[in-house]
Design a protein around this motif. Structure first.
Motif, PDB file in Angstrom:
ATOM      1  N   GLY A   1      -5.180  -7.831   3.146  1.00  0.00           N
ATOM      2  CA  GLY A   1      -5.411  -6.502   3.700  1.00  0.00           C
ATOM      3  C   GLY A   1      -4.135  -5.935   4.285  1.00  0.00           C
ATOM      4  N   ARG A   2      -4.237  -4.714   4.732  1.00  0.00           N
ATOM      5  CA  ARG A   2      -3.052  -4.010   5.224  1.00  0.00           C
ATOM      6  C   ARG A   2      -2.546  -4.570   6.546  1.00  0.00           C
ATOM      7  NH1 ARG A   2      -2.642   2.523   5.145  1.00  0.00           N
ATOM      8  NH2 ARG A   2      -0.381   2.704   5.464  1.00  0.00           N
TER       9      ARG A   2
ATOM     10  N   LYS B   1       2.665   5.175   0.757  1.00  0.00           N
ATOM     11  CA  LYS B   1       3.080   6.234  -0.152  1.00  0.00           C
ATOM     12  C   LYS B   1       1.926   6.850  -0.943  1.00  0.00           C
ATOM     13  CE  LYS B   1       7.816   4.591  -0.893  1.00  0.00           C
ATOM     14  NZ  LYS B   1       8.794   4.112  -1.910  1.00  0.00           N
ATOM     15  N   GLN B   2       1.019   6.004  -1.421  1.00  0.00           N
ATOM     16  CA  GLN B   2      -0.010   6.487  -2.339  1.00  0.00           C
ATOM     17  C   GLN B   2      -1.417   6.468  -1.748  1.00  0.00           C
ATOM     18  OE1 GLN B   2       0.346   4.230  -5.972  1.00  0.00           O
ATOM     19  NE2 GLN B   2       2.583   4.292  -5.922  1.00  0.00           N
ATOM     20  N   GLY B   3      -1.584   5.800  -0.625  1.00  0.00           N
ATOM     21  CA  GLY B   3      -2.916   5.656  -0.058  1.00  0.00           C
ATOM     22  C   GLY B   3      -3.584   6.970   0.279  1.00  0.00           C
ATOM     23  N   ARG B   4      -2.865   7.859   0.954  1.00  0.00           N
ATOM     24  CA  ARG B   4      -3.455   9.144   1.351  1.00  0.00           C
ATOM     25  C   ARG B   4      -3.795   9.996   0.139  1.00  0.00           C
ATOM     26  NH1 ARG B   4       0.045  11.270   6.593  1.00  0.00           N
ATOM     27  NH2 ARG B   4      -0.598   9.609   8.026  1.00  0.00           N
TER      28      ARG B   4
ATOM     29  N   SER C   1      -7.378   3.116   1.552  1.00  0.00           N
ATOM     30  CA  SER C   1      -6.861   2.672   2.850  1.00  0.00           C
ATOM     31  C   SER C   1      -6.552   1.185   2.899  1.00  0.00           C
ATOM     32  CB  SER C   1      -7.867   2.999   3.957  1.00  0.00           C
ATOM     33  OG  SER C   1      -9.105   2.345   3.720  1.00  0.00           O
ATOM     34  N   GLU C   2      -7.024   0.422   1.905  1.00  0.00           N
ATOM     35  CA  GLU C   2      -6.803  -1.021   1.902  1.00  0.00           C
ATOM     36  C   GLU C   2      -6.417  -1.502   0.512  1.00  0.00           C
ATOM     37  OE1 GLU C   2      -6.385  -3.190   4.033  1.00  0.00           O
ATOM     38  OE2 GLU C   2      -7.280  -2.455   5.902  1.00  0.00           O
ATOM     39  N   ALA C   3      -5.828  -2.700   0.483  1.00  0.00           N
ATOM     40  CA  ALA C   3      -5.432  -3.290  -0.794  1.00  0.00           C
ATOM     41  C   ALA C   3      -5.385  -4.806  -0.633  1.00  0.00           C
ATOM     42  CB  ALA C   3      -4.074  -2.765  -1.237  1.00  0.00           C
TER      43      ALA C   3
ATOM     44  N   PHE D   1       5.379  -4.959  -0.025  1.00  0.00           N
ATOM     45  CA  PHE D   1       5.021  -4.121  -1.170  1.00  0.00           C
ATOM     46  C   PHE D   1       3.671  -3.442  -0.959  1.00  0.00           C
ATOM     47  CE2 PHE D   1       2.801  -3.627  -5.229  1.00  0.00           C
ATOM     48  CZ  PHE D   1       3.688  -2.823  -5.915  1.00  0.00           C
ATOM     49  N   VAL D   2       2.680  -4.211  -0.518  1.00  0.00           N
ATOM     50  CA  VAL D   2       1.350  -3.638  -0.279  1.00  0.00           C
ATOM     51  C   VAL D   2       1.418  -2.565   0.804  1.00  0.00           C
ATOM     52  CG1 VAL D   2      -0.954  -4.138   0.610  1.00  0.00           C
ATOM     53  CG2 VAL D   2       0.080  -5.652  -1.084  1.00  0.00           C
TER      54      VAL D   2
END
Length: 470
Positions: free
Chosen positions: A374-375, A347-350, A355-357, A340-341
């Motif tokens: 992290g990613r 999809k939404q990062g750019r 850039s991280e979650a 999910f992350v």
């Protein structure tokens, strides 16, 4: 007169002939002197060269004898010494990670696949069963290849020498260690049979990721015992012997595949496989490779396992014993959370410049079911779920409402959701909208910022701080 003239002419020539004869007579003497000088020089050189060689042999013998006095106890070859391990398990009992020295079940040659033994011999020591511990031909071949390449591209160490080095000696590269390695190799060849030496090697050699021996490595990389390895998997393990970390199939799958292909070529060259058999040994792309399942398990929840291992010493002192840590992590939820992350950032990062979650899923009792720090763990081991320091945001609101309840407010107390200004601070709702009168219960459920600020002001900032510190 003519006769006298002729006589004088002839007599005049006679002294020249006498001089020529004298010179001719002296020439052999000079040549003989030169020959005697050469013979004298050669004799002296041979004499002193022999003396020097004798002293060199004596000095080398003394050096070898001196180094031999510092050799370790070879009789301890079968005594395994290792660091204790810490195994981290998920809630369902599956293994998340293991740190420390991992040894598999001691396995005899008769229990191992023939392909594994052949792959090791073809790659590491093709004349293992014919040399006396030192492969002179292999050393000459390696020296030639290294000179041609201008760098070290081949090694000439035998399996016996590797056993001596790995079990008894330090990795330092010195003349002393090399001499001791040769002495130990000769002793091992004298003390044990070839099959015993090969068995020791396959059960004790380091194969990366903390594993020692082919059985431990087979379990780590392929999730199966060494006895059930396929030809391709056997070749992959044999390829690890050159550089276990560099050719680790979990960390460097492409590099590992290239090395495995070279081992298969070695087996063809040694006569163990035909080209067709080697081609059939390679796995099909559809099954994801022989290490796919193990790689998936190894990558799951790595930020979480780091976090757990940091806390182990606070609960127990490992000492010299193995420890098993059972956690509350749900592998299924963890896999879902990581996916999910990853998708959300893709999809939404750019669009949002993120850039991280991080993500943490916790039960009401406080059990951590999933954690994403992290990613990509390989690129960044920093755990943003536990190590990052930032404002708690709405996660702090429960402390504010608890302080309000202790100050006399109730869940049904109604406050107005409206623009608020406290000095220069103007807190706003996330959607920048206001709904008017609302109960604290509804405000908490809808995470309304303005109402939370009013509750904090009514309870008093000192009380809120006190509640949060409790």
């Amino acid at each position: 007169m003519h006769g006298m003239g002729k006589v004088r002419k002839n007599k005049a020539k006679e002294p020249k002939k006498a001089g020529t004869l004298a010179a001719a007579a002296k020439a052999p003497k000079r040549q003989g002197g030169l020959w005697r000088a050469v013979k004298w020089t050669f004799a002296k050189s041979l004499k002193w060269g022999t003396v020097g060689a004798v002293w060199a042999v004596i000095a080398f013998s003394v050096l070898v004898a001196w180094y031999a006095t510092e050799l370790p106890d070879v009789e301890q070859v079968f005594n395994a010494t290792r660091r204790p391990t810490v195994t981290v398990l998920a809630a369902d009992g599956s293994q998340l990670t293991i740190i420390g020295d991992v040894y598999g079940r001691p396995t005899g040659l008769d229990e191992l696949p023939r392909a594994l033994i052949q792959a090791v011999l073809a790659t590491e020591d093709r004349r293992f069963f014919s040399h006396f511990g030192l492969d002179v031909i292999g050393l000459a071949r390696a020296m030639k290849a290294n000179l041609q390449a201008g760098r070290i591209v081949q090694g000439g160490s035998t399996i016996t020498q590797q056993v001596a080095k790995n079990l008894f000696l330090t990795p330092e590269r010195t003349i002393k260690r090399k001499i001791q390695e040769l002495l130990l190799a000769l002793w091992l060849e004298h003390r044990f049979t070839k099959d015993q030496i090969l068995t020791i090697y396959l059960n004790r050699v380091y194969l990366g990721a903390g594993t020692y021996g082919v059985d431990a490595a087979a379990g780590k990389y392929f999730g199966r015992p060494a006895a059930r390895l396929s030809t391709y998997q056997a070749a992959m393990l044999a390829g690890l012997l050159k550089a276990p970390s560099r050719y680790n199939p979990l960390a460097h799958p492409a590099r590992s595949r290239a090395r495995t292909a070279q081992v298969l070529k070695n087996m063809i060259a040694a006569g163990y496989l035909s080209p067709a058999e080697a081609a059939n040994a390679a796995p099909r792309a559809a099954n994801g490779g022989p290490w796919a399942a193990a790689a998936s398990r190894s990558r799951l929840g790595r930020h979480f396992t780091d976090w757990v291992l940091e806390q182990v010493s606070g609960y127990v002192n490992p000492g010299d014993r193995d420890i098993v840590v059972r956690t509350t992590l749900d592998p299924h939820l963890q896999g879902f959370a990581e996916a999910f992350v990853g998708k959300a950032l893709t999809k939404q990062g750019r669009k949002t410049g993120i850039s991280e979650a991080a993500l943490v899923a916790i039960t009401p009792s406080g059990a951590v079911r999933a954690m994403v720090g992290g990613r990509n763990y390989v690129k960044s081991q920093f755990n943003r779920a536990t190590q990052a320091k930032r404002q708690p945001g709405s996660a702090f609101k429960p402390f504010v409402y608890l302080a309000g309840l202790e100050a006399g407010l109730t869940p049904e107390t109604v406050l107005v959701d409206e623009p608020v200004r406290i000095g220069e601070w103007r807190p706003r709702n996330f959607d920048k909208r206001h709904i008017g009168p609302v109960s604290l219960k509804q405000a908490m459920a809808r995470s309304i910022n303005t109402v939370a600020v009013k509750v904090g002001e009514k309870a008093g900032r000192a009380r809120v701080i006190g509640v949060s510190r409790r």
